[in-house]
Scaffold this active site. Structure first.
Site, PDB file in Angstrom:
ATOM      1  N   SER A 254       0.822  -1.222   0.000  1.00 11.92           N
ATOM      2  CA  SER A 254       0.000   0.000   0.000  1.00 11.92           C
ATOM      3  C   SER A 254       0.846   1.258   0.000  1.00 11.92           C
ATOM      4  O   SER A 254       1.686   1.439   0.882  1.00 11.92           O
ATOM      5  CB  SER A 254      -0.858   0.079   1.263  1.00 11.92           C
TER       6      SER A 254
ATOM      7  N   HIS B 187      -4.076   0.839  -4.833  1.00  7.90           N
ATOM      8  CA  HIS B 187      -3.467  -0.353  -5.430  1.00  7.90           C
ATOM      9  C   HIS B 187      -3.901  -0.441  -6.886  1.00  7.90           C
ATOM     10  O   HIS B 187      -5.039  -0.821  -7.161  1.00  7.90           O
ATOM     11  CB  HIS B 187      -3.962  -1.638  -4.752  1.00  7.90           C
TER      12      HIS B 187
ATOM     13  N   HIS C 134      -5.384  -8.816  -2.135  1.00  8.13           N
ATOM     14  CA  HIS C 134      -5.501  -9.114  -0.703  1.00  8.13           C
ATOM     15  C   HIS C 134      -6.571 -10.173  -0.425  1.00  8.13           C
ATOM     16  O   HIS C 134      -7.588 -10.246  -1.120  1.00  8.13           O
ATOM     17  CB  HIS C 134      -5.866  -7.845   0.072  1.00  8.13           C
TER      18      HIS C 134
ATOM     19  N   TYR D  54      -8.568 -10.078   2.078  1.00 15.64           N
ATOM     20  CA  TYR D  54      -9.810  -9.448   2.546  1.00 15.64           C
ATOM     21  C   TYR D  54     -10.689  -8.961   1.405  1.00 15.64           C
ATOM     22  O   TYR D  54     -11.841  -8.582   1.600  1.00 15.64           O
ATOM     23  CB  TYR D  54      -9.518  -8.283   3.516  1.00 15.64           C
ATOM     24  N   GLU D  55     -10.152  -8.965   0.186  1.00 16.57           N
ATOM     25  CA  GLU D  55     -10.983  -8.557  -0.952  1.00 16.57           C
ATOM     26  C   GLU D  55     -11.949  -9.668  -1.354  1.00 16.57           C
ATOM     27  O   GLU D  55     -12.798  -9.461  -2.221  1.00 16.57           O
ATOM     28  CB  GLU D  55     -10.092  -8.165  -2.129  1.00 16.57           C
TER      29      GLU D  55
ATOM     30  N   ALA E  26       2.675  -2.162   4.089  1.00 21.10           N
ATOM     31  CA  ALA E  26       2.442  -1.138   5.104  1.00 21.10           C
ATOM     32  C   ALA E  26       1.912  -1.899   6.320  1.00 21.10           C
ATOM     33  O   ALA E  26       1.148  -2.846   6.170  1.00 21.10           O
ATOM     34  CB  ALA E  26       1.407  -0.147   4.613  1.00 21.10           C
TER      35      ALA E  26
ATOM     36  N   MET F  17      -2.143  -6.995   6.875  1.00 22.50           N
ATOM     37  CA  MET F  17      -3.174  -7.837   6.245  1.00 22.50           C
ATOM     38  C   MET F  17      -2.658  -8.504   4.974  1.00 22.50           C
ATOM     39  O   MET F  17      -3.444  -8.773   4.061  1.00 22.50           O
ATOM     40  CB  MET F  17      -4.394  -6.971   5.910  1.00 22.50           C
ATOM     41  N   SER F  18      -1.367  -8.765   4.895  1.00 25.55           N
ATOM     42  CA  SER F  18      -0.820  -9.331   3.651  1.00 25.55           C
ATOM     43  C   SER F  18       0.448 -10.117   3.943  1.00 25.55           C
ATOM     44  O   SER F  18       0.673 -10.551   5.068  1.00 25.55           O
ATOM     45  CB  SER F  18      -0.505  -8.187   2.681  1.00 25.55           C
TER      46      SER F  18
ATOM     47  N   ASN G 282       1.842   3.445  11.107  1.00 25.33           N
ATOM     48  CA  ASN G 282       1.106   3.938  12.283  1.00 25.33           C
ATOM     49  C   ASN G 282       1.411   3.043  13.473  1.00 25.33           C
ATOM     50  O   ASN G 282       1.743   1.867  13.300  1.00 25.33           O
ATOM     51  CB  ASN G 282      -0.406   3.896  12.005  1.00 25.33           C
TER      52      ASN G 282
ATOM     53  N   HIS H 102      -7.042   4.545   6.545  1.00 23.55           N
ATOM     54  CA  HIS H 102      -6.256   4.169   5.362  1.00 23.55           C
ATOM     55  C   HIS H 102      -5.516   5.367   4.764  1.00 23.55           C
ATOM     56  O   HIS H 102      -4.397   5.218   4.264  1.00 23.55           O
ATOM     57  CB  HIS H 102      -7.178   3.517   4.325  1.00 23.55           C
TER      58      HIS H 102
HETATM   59  N1  HPA Z   1      -3.094  -2.913  11.091  1.00 24.10           N
HETATM   60  C1  HPA Z   1      -3.216  -3.717  10.026  1.00 24.10           C
HETATM   61  N2  HPA Z   1      -2.770  -3.401   8.818  1.00 24.10           N
HETATM   62  C2  HPA Z   1      -2.162  -2.209   8.674  1.00 24.10           C
HETATM   63  C3  HPA Z   1      -2.004  -1.324   9.733  1.00 24.10           C
HETATM   64  C4  HPA Z   1      -2.502  -1.691  11.023  1.00 24.10           C
HETATM   65  O1  HPA Z   1      -2.401  -0.953  12.031  1.00 24.10           O
HETATM   66  N3  HPA Z   1      -1.359  -0.233   9.250  1.00 24.10           N
HETATM   67  C5  HPA Z   1      -1.141  -0.460   7.936  1.00 24.10           C
HETATM   68  N4  HPA Z   1      -1.622  -1.669   7.576  1.00 24.10           N
END
Ligand code: HPA
Length: 274
Positions: free
Chosen positions: A29, A60, A82, A84-85, A112, A210-211, A234, A246
């Site tokens: 991302s 993406h 992903h 989750y898609e 990310a 998530m990847s 973050n 996001h």
């Molecule tokens: N959690 C999950 N996926 C992420 C995060 C997070 O805090 N930041 C960027 N991708």
């Protein structure tokens, strides 16, 4: 059958040029711009490939980009798919198996991530030394595709130790601060709860996302070497008194682009065996 889809996609792509990338990049991302820096690029949008999954998330775009970086032939996945898609893990990992068929021996997987380790704030670059598959899925479930690897692959050394050390040394030399840590995958798409993040910390994770885990498992199965780089965008949920979104993830990923690009360049050279 997934293997038939992989073979069809491979045939379609192979028809577009004479490609033999030794290193494959999966760009996370906000990190996809690196593909635009390749020399002599040939981009093959996912949408053109028959029966191929399409990314649906903002930030993406989906394409294989074949080209060179400092004279080294690579393929970059600009915009990954992903879990989750709604795609299966077999679909999510099709690009890695396609890379393998092109002769790619090393995959550099980027993402990310949220910082679980309280000393990993926004903007931290972290080399993945190991992972925890907490996604609830596994890309190797189902009939084993022996063409790629064994039924029960070893996962002791997915993130090739030797490459981790080499990249660490190169980063130090280039004055890029690079941490090391364990990545844990949740399926998403929601960000985690503070309780989940405390749990992650207890079980030894440093970054959450998530990847990456499905791609790393499939690469390990196919005996490919893996390097993993997380861009911590973050502090994970509950660490700071603020909510996650996001837009912030993409913004921070953009902010660290200069160091990230340098690091990726070093990783490509190391992955190529240079
Ligand atoms: N959690 C999950 N996926 C992420 C995060 C997070 O805090 N930041 C960027 N991708």
């Amino acid at each position: 059958m997934i293997n038939e889809r992989i073979n069809n996609a491979y045939d379609f792509i192979a028809d577009k040029g004479n490609f033999s990338p030794k290193v494959g990049l999966i760009l996370g991302s906000g990190l996809g711009d690196f593909a635009n820096t390749l020399e002599n690029p040939t981009a093959i949008p996912f949408g053109d490939i028959p029966n191929f999954p399409k990314p649906t998330v903002e930030g993406h775009t989906g394409a294989f980009v074949f080209g060179k970086h400092k004279g080294l032939e690579v393929v970059a996945l600009q915009g990954r798919i992903h879990y989750y898609e709604g795609y299966t893990m077999e679909e999510v990992t099709m690009p890695v198996r396609i890379m393998k068929k092109f002769g790619t021996h090393t995959v550099i997987i980027t993402n990310a991530a949220g910082g679980v380790n309280e000393s990993f704030g926004a903007g931290t670059l972290m080399q993945i030394t190991d992972h925890i598959n907490f996604s609830g899925g596994n890309p190797l479930i189902g009939p084993n595709i022996a063409e790629f690897g064994p039924r029960f692959p070893d996962c002791t050394n997915i993130y090739t130790k030797d490459l981790v050390e080499k990249l660490n040394q190169a980063a130090t030399k280039a004055e890029i601060t690079l941490q090391k840590g364990v990545y844990i995958m949740f399926s998403g798409p929601n960000y985690e709860t503070p309780a989940e993040i405390r749990f992650c910390r207890t079980i030894g994770a440093d970054a959450v996302g998530m990847s990456t885990v499905p791609e790393a498992i499939v690469a390990a199965h196919a005996n490919m070497r893996v390097m993993g780089i997380s861009c911590v965008t973050n502090a994970a949920a509950g660490i700071l008194d603020q909510e996650l979104n996001h837009a912030e993830v993409v913004e921070v990923a953009n902010r660290v682009k200069a160091d990230f690009t340098k690091l990726l360049s070093l990783a490509i050279e190391i992955g190529s065996g240079k």
